[in-house]
Design a protein around this motif. Structure first.
Motif, PDB file in Angstrom:
ATOM      1  N   GLU A  70       5.978 -52.288 -21.460  1.00  0.00           N
ATOM      2  CA  GLU A  70       5.507 -51.338 -22.466  1.00  0.00           C
ATOM      3  C   GLU A  70       6.550 -50.248 -22.709  1.00  0.00           C
ATOM      4  OE1 GLU A  70       1.740 -49.958 -20.968  1.00  0.00           O
ATOM      5  OE2 GLU A  70       0.693 -51.772 -21.598  1.00  0.00           O
ATOM      6  N   ASN A 118      12.868 -49.343 -27.129  1.00  0.00           N
ATOM      7  CA  ASN A 118      13.578 -50.113 -28.149  1.00  0.00           C
ATOM      8  C   ASN A 118      13.184 -49.662 -29.552  1.00  0.00           C
ATOM      9  OD1 ASN A 118      15.490 -52.077 -27.058  1.00  0.00           O
ATOM     10  ND2 ASN A 118      13.724 -52.832 -25.926  1.00  0.00           N
ATOM     11  N   LYS A 119      11.914 -49.330 -29.751  1.00  0.00           N
ATOM     12  CA  LYS A 119      11.474 -48.812 -31.049  1.00  0.00           C
ATOM     13  C   LYS A 119      12.135 -47.467 -31.341  1.00  0.00           C
ATOM     14  CE  LYS A 119       6.969 -51.087 -31.247  1.00  0.00           C
ATOM     15  NZ  LYS A 119       5.507 -50.892 -31.188  1.00  0.00           N
ATOM     16  N   ILE A 161       9.501 -51.730 -24.708  1.00  0.00           N
ATOM     17  CA  ILE A 161       9.159 -51.861 -26.119  1.00  0.00           C
ATOM     18  C   ILE A 161       9.228 -50.504 -26.804  1.00  0.00           C
ATOM     19  CG2 ILE A 161       7.253 -52.359 -27.717  1.00  0.00           C
ATOM     20  CD1 ILE A 161       6.459 -54.628 -25.694  1.00  0.00           C
TER      21      ILE A 161
END
Length: 75
Positions: free
Chosen positions: A46, A52-53, A49
């Motif tokens: 989590e 990376n966003k 992610i």
């Protein structure tokens, strides 16, 4: 100093740390329960992610390093 580059470098460092954490999780899997392993893996993925966003937004110029003081000075 280029604050945006510095922030991007920090996010990249955090992504690297999280990838290392996943590798360590596999290396030390016999020292924790399967439930603990899955929970740590889930939380780490989590975070990866999310980071990376953030990195994608920063590289696209969507996130800038400005404080309220800097914004006030611009006005």
């Amino acid at each position: 100093m280029d604050y945006d580059k510095h922030l991007i470098d920090n996010v990249l460092g955090e992504i690297q740390r999280l990838n290392e954490q996943l590798a360590d999780l596999e290396n030390f899997a016999d020292e924790i329960t399967e439930e603990e392993k899955e929970e740590i893996k889930k939380e780490t993925l989590e975070q990866l992610i999310s980071n990376n966003k953030i990195l994608d937004k920063m590289k696209a110029g969507d996130l800038k390093t400005s404080t309220e003081l800097e914004d006030a000075r611009k006005v």
